[in-house]
Design an enzyme around this catalytic site. Structure first.
Site, PDB file in Angstrom:
ATOM      1  N   ASP A 159       0.850  -1.184   0.000  1.00  0.00           N
ATOM      2  CA  ASP A 159       0.000   0.000   0.000  1.00  0.00           C
ATOM      3  C   ASP A 159       0.892   1.242   0.000  1.00  0.00           C
ATOM      4  OD1 ASP A 159      -2.533   1.389   0.272  1.00  0.00           O
ATOM      5  OD2 ASP A 159      -3.246  -0.408   1.272  1.00  0.00           O
ATOM      6  N   ASP A 195      -3.168   4.528  -2.383  1.00  0.00           N
ATOM      7  CA  ASP A 195      -4.298   5.014  -1.594  1.00  0.00           C
ATOM      8  C   ASP A 195      -4.718   6.413  -2.059  1.00  0.00           C
ATOM      9  OD1 ASP A 195      -5.949   4.632   0.924  1.00  0.00           O
ATOM     10  OD2 ASP A 195      -4.909   6.489   1.448  1.00  0.00           O
ATOM     11  N   GLU A 249      -6.349   3.805  -6.135  1.00  0.00           N
ATOM     12  CA  GLU A 249      -7.675   3.967  -5.529  1.00  0.00           C
ATOM     13  C   GLU A 249      -8.157   5.354  -5.939  1.00  0.00           C
ATOM     14  OE1 GLU A 249      -9.895   3.873  -1.168  1.00  0.00           O
ATOM     15  OE2 GLU A 249      -7.926   4.810  -1.359  1.00  0.00           O
ATOM     16  N   HIS A 273     -11.038  -3.532   2.593  1.00  0.00           N
ATOM     17  CA  HIS A 273     -11.014  -3.159   4.015  1.00  0.00           C
ATOM     18  C   HIS A 273     -11.942  -1.996   4.336  1.00  0.00           C
ATOM     19  CE1 HIS A 273      -8.330  -0.521   1.884  1.00  0.00           C
ATOM     20  NE2 HIS A 273      -8.377   0.324   2.883  1.00  0.00           N
ATOM     21  N   ASP A 274     -12.461  -1.302   3.298  1.00  0.00           N
ATOM     22  CA  ASP A 274     -13.347  -0.156   3.506  1.00  0.00           C
ATOM     23  C   ASP A 274     -14.806  -0.470   3.201  1.00  0.00           C
ATOM     24  OD1 ASP A 274     -11.385   1.660   4.308  1.00  0.00           O
ATOM     25  OD2 ASP A 274     -10.974   2.322   2.261  1.00  0.00           O
TER      26      ASP A 274
END
Length: 566
Positions: free
Chosen positions: A100, A202, A260, A336-337
């Protein structure tokens, strides 16, 4: 024009959220050694790439997405020596590792920010976005943070505000400063030279903000803070910054990069990912993830709305068609979100196995690189914790403070939204077996385990030939065996059908027909006229008995999925 064959097009990625994956030392928190212990499980599943959510040094205000040192490992997870062992063990098994990359912001405990806040003439001052109060002595503009409240935090030391699009402990970096950019590029090269196979970036499309940082238009006059995404998403210099990153770093390595990128259109998706002059291998777009949100509702994404299958068809088809031969899709229903997909789009009570398999089939047969989030291959479900005390996510806790404590909303109504939409649904510990704490830890887990671990767990799945796990394994193998799944052109059929999502994929002399029943009803559909069913073979289906096809009529049981190869 034929699609090129970069390795990541044929790959399937598995996302690990380290805090919740496997705890090797009994402190209740997953760690790197815990991941090493489970690598053979991932090999058994058949995935190619692991994406690891952040493992860097962090005070954990937003579970590691607030980084205080990009070149150290969080103490709870291990150290660089353990990380080196992890990547060696992965590469020895033929697995690649994607890290990440969180560079829109740092932690306020990063040494750059500690220096930046000391004085206005500190050499690091311009590493972040600082502004004086406006003429009323208030925030420089009316932007709202993703996690509620103002996107600005006043800092006593210098009497100015700094920008934080996320929590106040996550100050935004100033990408306009070339020094910041080059320090980031050097850090990326440091990881790539250690053996990393790529980056998941991210909120990468937030790095360029509109010059002058103007106020967002007022949606509701009574609201003090306004949603300003038009001013900070896909900003004016985004492609310039990314092209520089590509030239300085990305082009020098054979890696997977996935951005993302909320708030993007297919047109921007093509621009970011096309092979001639794009800047990323692929992106995550979220239009399908917002399908059950209520824009303009009083709770925003937390307002739950019913959605129609035709809406999902329109979104998915648009991305499939518009990026074909022009860019590359990522395929995901969980991360994860996001809440668990079988609870959100399937039926986790009455058709748990069937609907989990149906969703997997429907998604994995599309064009793009599939992403499996830890536990998705077991059909892990949303958790309905009875009390706000059981939740750990900063977004959930801020929402509760704002709506229940400050505004007096009905606690039951807000808790219901958290049960349906909260990020902690995906963050409960991985369910390894039916022993205490689901085999995740011998200590007290940092967040409670979903109580259904006694039925839904990896040990049980590995013993059951008909499990969701083995179904995912078969889907992953099919991608390797059939080029049409990777490269085929997509065409939607039965466009107006509100119950069955059907499409075909065509490549060279092969055609795939995919049919997925999204309902609890048994349905009959006429076999698509242009596809003769005489020389078709059933490639995969999610019931033990084959689907019934008689006199050119297909009978689909509740949540049944079937894929035919012509």
């Amino acid at each position: 024009m034929s699609q090129s064959t970069q390795w990541w097009k044929d790959s399937v990625v598995y996302q690990i959220y380290p805090r919740s994956f496997n705890d090797s030392n009994g402190d209740g928190i997953g760690d790197l050694q815990g991941i090493i212990q489970k690598l053979d499980y991932l090999v058994e599943l058949g995935i190619d790439v692991v994406w690891l959510s952040p493992i860097y040094k962090s005070p954990n205000d937003d579970n590691g997405y607030d980084i205080s040192d990009y070149q150290k490992i969080m103490d709870e997870f291990g150290d660089l020596e353990t990380w080196d062992r992890l990547i060696t063990e992965m590469h020895d098994r033929g697995l690649k590792l994607v890290m990440d990359l969180v560079v829109n912001h740092t932690s306020d405990e990063h040494e750059w920010f500690a220096e930046s806040r000391k004085s206005k003439d500190n050499p690091y001052r311009d590493y972040y976005v600082w502004r004086p109060p406006n003429q009323n002595g208030e925030e420089p503009n009316n932007w709202v943070s993703f996690f509620s409240g103002s996107a600005w935090q006043f800092d006593e030391a210098t009497g100015e505000y700094y920008l934080h699009l996320f929590t106040k402990k996550q100050p935004d970096l100033n990408w306009e400063n070339p020094e910041v950019r080059h320090k980031i590029y050097n850090m990326m090269k440091w990881w790539l030279d250690r053996g990393v196979d790529g980056f998941r970036m991210d909120v990468i499309n937030l790095i360029s903000k509109v010059e002058g940082l103007p106020d967002a238009p007022v949606a509701k006059p009574e609201d003090k803070y306004q949603w300003g995404s038009d001013f900070f998403a896909n900003g004016p210099r985004f492609m310039e910054f990314m092209n520089e990153m590509k030239e300085e770093v990305l082009d020098k390595y054979d890696i997977l990069t996935v951005g993302e990128t909320g708030f993007v259109t297919p047109e921007e998706g093509k621009q970011f990912t096309n092979e001639e002059d794009g800047v990323l291998s692929m992106i995550f777009q979220f239009q399908h993830m917002d399908i059950d949100a209520q824009p303009g509702g009083q709770m925003g994404k937390w307002d739950i709305r019913d959605w129609k299958l035709t809406e999902l068809k329109e979104i998915m088809s648009k991305w499939q068609v518009e990026l074909y031969n022009k860019g590359w899709n990522s395929l995901f229903l969980e991360n994860h979100d996001q809440p668990r997909s079988v609870s959100r789009f399937g039926d986790d009570q009455h058709y748990h196995k069937e609907s989990a398999k149906m969703l997997a089939t429907w998604l994995h047969m599309m064009q793009g690189t599939p992403y499996i989030y830890q536990g998705q291959e077991l059909g892990m479900t949303n958790v309905h914790f009875p009390s706000i005390e059981d939740y750990r996510d900063v977004e959930i806790l801020n929402l509760w403070q704002e709506l229940v404590v400050d505004k007096g909303y009905d606690p039951e109504e807000v808790l219901h939204s958290i049960h349906e939409k909260g990020r902690d649904n995906a963050r409960t510990p991985m369910q390894w077996d039916a022993t205490e704490n689901a085999g995740f830890t011998e200590g007290t887990p940092w967040i409670k385990v979903n109580p259904n671990f006694t039925e839904i767990n990896a040990k049980a799945a590995l013993k059951d030939p008909d499990s969701i796990f083995y179904y995912y394994k078969k889907l992953i193998q099919l991608r390797k065996d059939h080029n049409v799944i990777v490269h085929g052109e997509y065409e939607l059929i039965w466009e107006e059908d509100q119950q069955v999502y059907a499409y075909k994929r065509t490549y060279q002399d092969k055609t795939l027909l995919v049919m997925a029943n999204f309902t609890r009803d048994t349905l009959e559909r006429e076999w698509p006229g242009e596809l003769g069913n005489n020389n078709s073979s059933l490639l995969i289906h999610n019931y033990q008995e084959e689907p019934k096809v008689k006199d050119k009529v297909v009978t689909l049981r509740p949540f049944e999925a079937a894929v035919y190869l012509m």
